[in-house]
Motif scaffolding. Structure first.
Motif, PDB file in Angstrom:
ATOM      1  N   ALA A 107       0.987  -1.283   0.005  1.00  0.00           N
ATOM      2  CA  ALA A 107      -0.130  -0.147  -0.095  1.00  0.00           C
ATOM      3  C   ALA A 107       0.963   1.201  -0.125  1.00  0.00           C
ATOM      4  O   ALA A 107       2.007   1.190   0.555  1.00  0.00           O
ATOM      5  CB  ALA A 107      -0.888   0.008   1.183  1.00  0.00           C
ATOM      6  N   GLY A 108       0.536   2.432  -0.762  1.00  0.00           N
ATOM      7  CA  GLY A 108       1.314   3.362  -0.962  1.00  0.00           C
ATOM      8  C   GLY A 108       0.818   4.464  -1.626  1.00  0.00           C
ATOM      9  O   GLY A 108      -0.335   4.449  -2.380  1.00  0.00           O
ATOM     10  N   TYR A 109       1.740   5.809  -1.617  1.00  0.00           N
ATOM     11  CA  TYR A 109       1.217   6.869  -2.480  1.00  0.00           C
ATOM     12  C   TYR A 109       2.578   6.802  -3.309  1.00  0.00           C
ATOM     13  O   TYR A 109       3.496   7.431  -3.047  1.00  0.00           O
ATOM     14  CB  TYR A 109       1.120   8.078  -1.615  1.00  0.00           C
ATOM     15  N   LEU A 110       2.305   6.127  -4.683  1.00  0.00           N
ATOM     16  CA  LEU A 110       3.284   5.974  -5.608  1.00  0.00           C
ATOM     17  C   LEU A 110       3.088   6.543  -6.946  1.00  0.00           C
ATOM     18  O   LEU A 110       1.862   6.991  -7.465  1.00  0.00           O
ATOM     19  CB  LEU A 110       3.629   4.533  -5.772  1.00  0.00           C
ATOM     20  N   ARG A 111       4.175   6.659  -7.635  1.00  0.00           N
ATOM     21  CA  ARG A 111       4.175   7.187  -9.102  1.00  0.00           C
ATOM     22  C   ARG A 111       4.149   6.228  -9.938  1.00  0.00           C
ATOM     23  O   ARG A 111       4.853   5.202  -9.729  1.00  0.00           O
ATOM     24  CB  ARG A 111       5.336   8.223  -9.344  1.00  0.00           C
ATOM     25  N   ASP A 112       3.311   5.860 -10.981  1.00  0.00           N
ATOM     26  CA  ASP A 112       3.278   4.762 -11.997  1.00  0.00           C
ATOM     27  C   ASP A 112       3.664   5.207 -13.303  1.00  0.00           C
ATOM     28  O   ASP A 112       2.729   5.874 -13.841  1.00  0.00           O
ATOM     29  CB  ASP A 112       2.025   4.110 -11.937  1.00  0.00           C
ATOM     30  N   LYS A 113       4.791   5.066 -13.908  1.00  0.00           N
ATOM     31  CA  LYS A 113       4.983   5.361 -15.287  1.00  0.00           C
ATOM     32  C   LYS A 113       4.516   6.860 -15.682  1.00  0.00           C
ATOM     33  O   LYS A 113       4.913   7.729 -14.816  1.00  0.00           O
ATOM     34  CB  LYS A 113       4.374   4.243 -16.250  1.00  0.00           C
ATOM     35  N   ASP A 114       3.759   6.866 -16.587  1.00  0.00           N
ATOM     36  CA  ASP A 114       3.246   8.375 -16.909  1.00  0.00           C
ATOM     37  C   ASP A 114       1.919   8.862 -16.337  1.00  0.00           C
ATOM     38  O   ASP A 114       1.306   9.711 -16.590  1.00  0.00           O
ATOM     39  CB  ASP A 114       3.010   8.169 -18.399  1.00  0.00           C
ATOM     40  N   ARG A 115       1.453   7.968 -15.386  1.00  0.00           N
ATOM     41  CA  ARG A 115       0.266   8.198 -14.673  1.00  0.00           C
ATOM     42  C   ARG A 115       0.118   9.284 -13.574  1.00  0.00           C
ATOM     43  O   ARG A 115      -1.037   9.690 -13.258  1.00  0.00           O
ATOM     44  CB  ARG A 115      -0.598   7.067 -14.291  1.00  0.00           C
TER      45      ARG A 115
END
Length: 183
Positions: A107-115
């Motif tokens: 679980a987390g607050y993450l960046r995913d590629k270009d999203r």
């Protein structure tokens, strides 16, 4: 309430719940250490396992996607793994080598590629080898991956739910941790 504060509160409640369910007479002790990887770093806590069969690993850390090249800020995540020790071998002079694998959650607050940044939650997996020394130090090398959903915001109140691609793409990045076992 911002996302990072929600994650910290969720992680704190999870730790309280897990600790409340641990056996008081843990024969292995608790291991506290640091985990390092090209995909992030964090603090690891291995707790409540019996002597040879099970390891409960909890890692709280940062996500380095886009940080090293200076494009983005880091995200934060919490991972839990229920690792089963598959085989242990005595290598002499107090060194114990163990192979492990197990399921988990992320679980987390993450960046995913270009999203962009968003909330991420789902299943995870861990596999690796552990080198325990007679001095209570432990070095672990392995791989972790995640099969998770990523919820990101796109202007106003528009949200999208997608598969978390980095969870699979970054599963080939090794994770090395160094810990100390408190008995």
């Amino acid at each position: 309430m911002n996302y990072k504060l929600k994650i910290v509160i969720s992680v704190s409640l999870m730790l309280i719940f897990i600790k409340a369910n641990c056996q008081a007479d843990n024969p292995r002790g608790h291991e506290v250490g640091m985990a390092f990887s090209p995909k992030g770093c964090g603090i690891s806590w291995d707790f409540c396992g019996n002597k040879e069969a099970i390891s409960n690993l909890f890692v709280v850390g940062t996500d380095f996607y886009g940080v090293i090249n200076g494009k983005h800020n880091s995200g934060c995540k919490a991972e839990y793994f229920l690792n089963y020790i598959l085989k242990t071998k005595e290598a002499g002079d107090g060194l114990k080598i163990s192979f492990y694998s197990g399921p988990g959650a992320i679980a987390g607050y993450l960046r995913d590629k270009d999203r962009g940044y968003g909330l991420c939650a789902g299943l995870a997996a861990d596999v690796g080898v552990s080198f325990k020394f007679k001095t209570n130090f432990n070095i672990t090398a392995g791989f972790t991956g995640a099969f998770a959903f990523h919820i990101s915001r796109h202007g106003g109140n528009n949200y999208s739910v997608n598969f978390y691609k980095n969870g699979v793409l970054q599963s080939f990045f090794p994770v090395v941790s160094i810990g100390y076992i408190f008995k």
